[in-house]
Design a protein around this motif. Structure first.
Motif: not given
Length: 131
Positions: A26-27, A100-102, A115-117
């Protein structure tokens, strides 16, 4: 001489957990989108200018309420989150694992991606200047 206020950029916040691969993804997605938004060569249709805020601190209770509202569409904050599991604001605040979930949050447009979608994150970024 015409006086104009400088345009303020919409803040997008990533609640980042550097040890998690999905948070790193995601970052990386946001950093790439930010670089593109600042490029004069980027097509205008794909360019949403924004200010990226990355924090490893957990969201505050008020921020969690807003995020849950953005994700679930429920102002009370109860709804589906994290692969279909249902949580209330109280459960999220109490559960240390939950923060802690993104989460990628566009506070101005009231949108959040959990999340990292990559496609959802990019869609959110591209919509910034269209709103």
């Amino acid at each position: 001489m015409v006086f104009r206020f400088a345009k303020t950029l919409d803040p997008i916040t990533l609640f980042h957990t550097p040890s998690l691969p999905s948070s790193k993804t995601a970052h990386r997605t946001l950093t790439h989108a930010l670089t593109l938004s600042q490029s004069a060569n980027a097509p205008a249709s794909s360019r949403g200018e924004f200010q990226l805020e990355v924090t490893t601190a957990p969201p505050t209770t008020d921020q969690l309420r807003n995020i849950l509202d953005y994700v679930t569409g429920n102002p009370a904050g109860a709804g589906t989150l994290d692969r279909g599991a249902r949580y209330s604001v109280a459960e999220v605040v109490r559960g240390p694992r939950m923060w802690r979930m993104r989460r990628t949050v566009d506070w101005t447009s009231g949108q959040a991606v959990v999340g990292d979608n990559e496609s959802e994150i990019l869609k959110m970024v591209q919509q910034i200047n269209q709103n």
